[in-house]
Design a protein around this motif. Structure first.
Motif, PDB file in Angstrom:
ATOM      1  N   ALA A 241       0.838  -1.209   0.000  1.00  0.00           N
ATOM      2  CA  ALA A 241       0.000   0.000   0.000  1.00  0.00           C
ATOM      3  C   ALA A 241       0.870   1.256   0.000  1.00  0.00           C
ATOM      4  O   ALA A 241       1.952   1.272   0.610  1.00  0.00           O
ATOM      5  CB  ALA A 241      -0.910  -0.006   1.222  1.00  0.00           C
ATOM      6  N   THR A 242       0.378   2.301  -0.667  1.00  0.00           N
ATOM      7  CA  THR A 242       1.152   3.546  -0.790  1.00  0.00           C
ATOM      8  C   THR A 242       1.500   4.114   0.595  1.00  0.00           C
ATOM      9  O   THR A 242       2.612   4.603   0.807  1.00  0.00           O
ATOM     10  CB  THR A 242       0.362   4.568  -1.640  1.00  0.00           C
ATOM     11  N   GLU A 243       0.571   4.021   1.570  1.00  0.00           N
ATOM     12  CA  GLU A 243       0.865   4.558   2.920  1.00  0.00           C
ATOM     13  C   GLU A 243       2.020   3.784   3.559  1.00  0.00           C
ATOM     14  O   GLU A 243       2.825   4.359   4.303  1.00  0.00           O
ATOM     15  CB  GLU A 243      -0.323   4.434   3.887  1.00  0.00           C
ATOM     16  N   ASP A 244       2.088   2.469   3.292  1.00  0.00           N
ATOM     17  CA  ASP A 244       3.181   1.672   3.879  1.00  0.00           C
ATOM     18  C   ASP A 244       4.525   2.032   3.223  1.00  0.00           C
ATOM     19  O   ASP A 244       5.556   2.099   3.892  1.00  0.00           O
ATOM     20  CB  ASP A 244       2.916   0.171   3.714  1.00  0.00           C
ATOM     21  N   ILE A 245       4.484   2.271   1.904  1.00  0.00           N
ATOM     22  CA  ILE A 245       5.727   2.667   1.222  1.00  0.00           C
ATOM     23  C   ILE A 245       6.181   4.017   1.793  1.00  0.00           C
ATOM     24  O   ILE A 245       7.358   4.225   2.101  1.00  0.00           O
ATOM     25  CB  ILE A 245       5.510   2.781  -0.310  1.00  0.00           C
ATOM     26  N   GLU A 246       5.211   4.896   1.994  1.00  0.00           N
ATOM     27  CA  GLU A 246       5.517   6.222   2.542  1.00  0.00           C
ATOM     28  C   GLU A 246       6.183   6.086   3.914  1.00  0.00           C
ATOM     29  O   GLU A 246       7.243   6.678   4.161  1.00  0.00           O
ATOM     30  CB  GLU A 246       4.212   7.025   2.645  1.00  0.00           C
ATOM     31  N   ALA A 247       5.591   5.261   4.781  1.00  0.00           N
ATOM     32  CA  ALA A 247       6.137   5.107   6.145  1.00  0.00           C
ATOM     33  C   ALA A 247       7.555   4.527   6.092  1.00  0.00           C
ATOM     34  O   ALA A 247       8.457   4.974   6.805  1.00  0.00           O
ATOM     35  CB  ALA A 247       5.217   4.207   6.965  1.00  0.00           C
ATOM     36  N   ARG A 248       7.757   3.542   5.195  1.00  0.00           N
ATOM     37  CA  ARG A 248       9.099   2.931   5.110  1.00  0.00           C
ATOM     38  C   ARG A 248      10.126   3.909   4.541  1.00  0.00           C
ATOM     39  O   ARG A 248      11.278   3.921   4.970  1.00  0.00           O
ATOM     40  CB  ARG A 248       9.050   1.671   4.226  1.00  0.00           C
ATOM     41  N   LEU A 249       9.693   4.719   3.591  1.00  0.00           N
ATOM     42  CA  LEU A 249      10.621   5.692   3.004  1.00  0.00           C
ATOM     43  C   LEU A 249      11.007   6.754   4.041  1.00  0.00           C
ATOM     44  O   LEU A 249      12.184   7.112   4.173  1.00  0.00           O
ATOM     45  CB  LEU A 249       9.993   6.313   1.745  1.00  0.00           C
ATOM     46  N   VAL A 250      10.016   7.212   4.810  1.00  0.00           N
ATOM     47  CA  VAL A 250      10.301   8.214   5.846  1.00  0.00           C
ATOM     48  C   VAL A 250      11.300   7.627   6.853  1.00  0.00           C
ATOM     49  O   VAL A 250      12.289   8.281   7.225  1.00  0.00           O
ATOM     50  CB  VAL A 250       8.987   8.662   6.553  1.00  0.00           C
ATOM     51  N   ALA A 251      11.077   6.373   7.255  1.00  0.00           N
ATOM     52  CA  ALA A 251      11.967   5.733   8.238  1.00  0.00           C
ATOM     53  C   ALA A 251      13.374   5.560   7.652  1.00  0.00           C
ATOM     54  O   ALA A 251      14.385   5.806   8.331  1.00  0.00           O
ATOM     55  CB  ALA A 251      11.391   4.379   8.660  1.00  0.00           C
ATOM     56  N   ALA A 252      13.437   5.161   6.380  1.00  0.00           N
ATOM     57  CA  ALA A 252      14.751   4.950   5.745  1.00  0.00           C
ATOM     58  C   ALA A 252      15.527   6.263   5.676  1.00  0.00           C
ATOM     59  O   ALA A 252      16.741   6.309   5.921  1.00  0.00           O
ATOM     60  CB  ALA A 252      14.571   4.362   4.348  1.00  0.00           C
ATOM     61  N   LEU A 253      14.821   7.350   5.367  1.00  0.00           N
ATOM     62  CA  LEU A 253      15.493   8.647   5.263  1.00  0.00           C
ATOM     63  C   LEU A 253      15.970   9.118   6.634  1.00  0.00           C
ATOM     64  O   LEU A 253      17.091   9.628   6.773  1.00  0.00           O
ATOM     65  CB  LEU A 253      14.554   9.684   4.638  1.00  0.00           C
ATOM     66  N   ALA A 254      15.130   8.913   7.655  1.00  0.00           N
ATOM     67  CA  ALA A 254      15.500   9.361   9.004  1.00  0.00           C
ATOM     68  C   ALA A 254      16.758   8.639   9.481  1.00  0.00           C
ATOM     69  O   ALA A 254      17.621   9.231  10.133  1.00  0.00           O
ATOM     70  CB  ALA A 254      14.337   9.125   9.960  1.00  0.00           C
ATOM     71  N   SER A 255      16.885   7.361   9.120  1.00  0.00           N
ATOM     72  CA  SER A 255      18.056   6.627   9.607  1.00  0.00           C
ATOM     73  C   SER A 255      19.276   6.823   8.706  1.00  0.00           C
ATOM     74  O   SER A 255      20.357   6.320   9.011  1.00  0.00           O
ATOM     75  CB  SER A 255      17.720   5.141   9.777  1.00  0.00           C
ATOM     76  N   ALA A 256      19.090   7.523   7.593  1.00  0.00           N
ATOM     77  CA  ALA A 256      20.221   7.663   6.651  1.00  0.00           C
ATOM     78  C   ALA A 256      20.828   9.069   6.686  1.00  0.00           C
ATOM     79  O   ALA A 256      21.609   9.414   5.804  1.00  0.00           O
ATOM     80  CB  ALA A 256      19.742   7.347   5.237  1.00  0.00           C
ATOM     81  N   ARG A 257      20.481   9.865   7.686  1.00  0.00           N
ATOM     82  CA  ARG A 257      20.954  11.259   7.679  1.00  0.00           C
ATOM     83  C   ARG A 257      22.478  11.362   7.646  1.00  0.00           C
ATOM     84  O   ARG A 257      23.034  12.082   6.823  1.00  0.00           O
ATOM     85  CB  ARG A 257      20.408  12.007   8.900  1.00  0.00           C
ATOM     86  N   GLU A 258      23.117  10.614   8.534  1.00  0.00           N
ATOM     87  CA  GLU A 258      24.594  10.724   8.597  1.00  0.00           C
ATOM     88  C   GLU A 258      25.241  10.230   7.316  1.00  0.00           C
ATOM     89  O   GLU A 258      26.172  10.835   6.790  1.00  0.00           O
ATOM     90  CB  GLU A 258      25.130   9.897   9.767  1.00  0.00           C
ATOM     91  N   ARG A 259      24.701   9.095   6.834  1.00  0.00           N
ATOM     92  CA  ARG A 259      25.258   8.493   5.623  1.00  0.00           C
ATOM     93  C   ARG A 259      25.090   9.453   4.430  1.00  0.00           C
ATOM     94  O   ARG A 259      26.023   9.664   3.652  1.00  0.00           O
ATOM     95  CB  ARG A 259      24.504   7.188   5.338  1.00  0.00           C
ATOM     96  N   ASP A 260      23.905  10.037   4.309  1.00  0.00           N
ATOM     97  CA  ASP A 260      23.645  10.964   3.201  1.00  0.00           C
ATOM     98  C   ASP A 260      24.526  12.209   3.323  1.00  0.00           C
ATOM     99  O   ASP A 260      25.038  12.720   2.320  1.00  0.00           O
ATOM    100  CB  ASP A 260      22.165  11.376   3.176  1.00  0.00           C
ATOM    101  N   ALA A 261      24.696  12.686   4.578  1.00  0.00           N
ATOM    102  CA  ALA A 261      25.527  13.890   4.774  1.00  0.00           C
ATOM    103  C   ALA A 261      26.956  13.595   4.344  1.00  0.00           C
ATOM    104  O   ALA A 261      27.596  14.398   3.660  1.00  0.00           O
ATOM    105  CB  ALA A 261      25.477  14.327   6.235  1.00  0.00           C
TER     106      ALA A 261
END
Ligand code: ATP
Length: 381
Positions: A241-261
């Motif tokens: 479901a689109t809402e589940d993809i959204e939740a997983r993407l938000v979580a993935a981005l939140a945990s990738a801050r240092e790596r992305d920086a």
């Protein structure tokens, strides 16, 4: 399905044209003329009747007519009459001052946001710039595929631009030093929402296009197996479901801050998705096929999308722009292309340097001779 057709096209100070007018009867149009005659310029003008930067992705300033000795291009305009179920609607776009960075769009004389063009116009195109689509980076393939998605779902463009804006802002915060975590979370929430909608729209177009191509099995264009390589599009394709993809993407981005920086770029998200195309009969990736086969594979995708949209229950039927496509096809494939265009009643604009390329289309299309700055009808009946 809403039947739409351009019935008049007027160019003013656009590229090589001072003033050119082309009345049209809704049938396909083939444009012939030598290299540099202005055929692509005319297709580009038609492409500007949809939102976006047109089929060359050129800047507004570049498109204004520039005469020798003139420093910058003039203000330009492309106007058209579009018949929608027989009712004429006036569309226009252009710049109001020379070298402008903003374009104006008019609908029945009223200035409207460019996005409104998508209410009345759907276009699908193939140009020589896409000849190396399978050989070059994922970005071009993503843009090519996104245009096919956009033709089916105009909201896709708004989601993609909201996504890009938040992506840039998040990277700026991450790389500029200590970032406000609440602001980062707000941006990641926006990225999650827009990104999930983008992934879902891409997955819908992919599956509909694959069905269309499979059904067209007996046409003389190579069969293609399509897939999207990004994890977000894959989830959408598997029915998450689109809402589940959204939740997983938000979580993935939140945990990738240092790596992305540290990397200086966002390492996950639909901005990294790629379209993969396999030549089905040969079971070989498109990149390993011959130049002609690659062209026929891309054409199959473009035609498949045009065919699908032309049979859709709602929305305008598509206009097809095929720049320098006919010359790359053998006669059998060319004839099949023309038959398909006429069977689907598509208003297609095709270009070529020689009249003989369009021999099999005579009597079913309007032929136009293009000569630098003027347009003349050929006797095609
Ligand atoms: N802003 C401009 N002002 C004046 N002329 C321009 C402008 N931009 C492009 N041109 C001219 O338009 C011509 C190119 O036209 P176009 O690309 O439409 O040709 P074409 O008929 O598609 O040719 P080919 O068969 O080689 O693809 C060139 O001569 C170019 O100098």
């Amino acid at each position: 399905m809403t039947r739409t057709a351009l019935t008049r096209l007027t160019l003013t100070d656009f590229r090589s044209y001072g003033r050119a007018e082309l009345p049209l009867d809704g049938r396909p149009v083939y444009l012939i003329g030598p290299n540099g005659a202005g055929k692509t310029n005319l297709l580009e003008a038609v492409s500007l009747l949809t939102p976006g930067r047109g089929l060359r992705g050129a800047s507004l300033a570049e498109m204004g007519r520039r005469l020798p000795g003139e420093g910058q291009g003039r203000a330009w305009a492309v106007a058209a009459t579009l018949e929608i179920d027989g009712e004429p609607v006036r569309l226009g776009t252009g710049t109001e001052v020379a070298g402008a960075v903003r374009r104006t769009v008019r609908l029945e004389g009223e200035t409207v946001p460019p996005g409104r063009l998508a209410d009345h116009q759907r276009q699908v195109w193939l140009t020589p710039a896409q000849d190396r689509l399978f050989l070059e980076g994922a970005g071009d393939r993503r843009r090519f595929f996104d245009r096919l998605v956009f033709a089916a779902e105009p909201a896709h463009a708004a989601h993609a631009s909201a996504y890009e804006k938040s992506q840039r802002e998040r990277m700026r915060l991450l790389t500029d030093g200590p970032a406000d975590p609440d602001w980062l979370s707000a941006l990641e929430a926006r990225l999650g929402e827009a990104g999930a909608l983008m992934a879902a729209a891409r997955a819908r177009t992919l599956s509909a296009l694959q069905n269309e191509i499979d059904e067209r099995g007996d046409r003389p264009f190579p069969q293609a197996r399509l897939s999207l390589s990004g994890p977000w599009e894959q989830m959408a394709g598997q029915g998450v479901a689109t809402e589940d993809i959204e939740a997983r993407l938000v979580a993935a981005l939140a945990s990738a801050r240092e790596r992305d920086a540290a990397a200086g770029r966002m390492l996950t998200g639909p901005h990294r998705g790629d379209l993969e195309v396999i030549h089905a009969e040969k079971d070989r990736p498109a990149a390993e096929c011959s130049t002609g086969e690659q062209k026929a594979l891309i054409l199959n995708l473009v035609l498949g999308q045009a065919a699908r949209l032309s049979r859709a229950e709602s929305g305008p039927n598509p206009i097809l722009l095929l720049d320098e496509v006919a010359a790359h096809l053998d006669r059998r494939r060319r004839a099949a292309l023309f038959d398909e265009i006429t069977a689907l009643k598509l208003q297609a604009f095709l270009t070529g340097t020689d009249e003989h390329l369009f021999e099999d289309l005579k009597g079913r299309a309007q032929g136009v001779h293009v000569d630098g700055s003027s347009l003349a009808y050929l006797d095609t009946e």
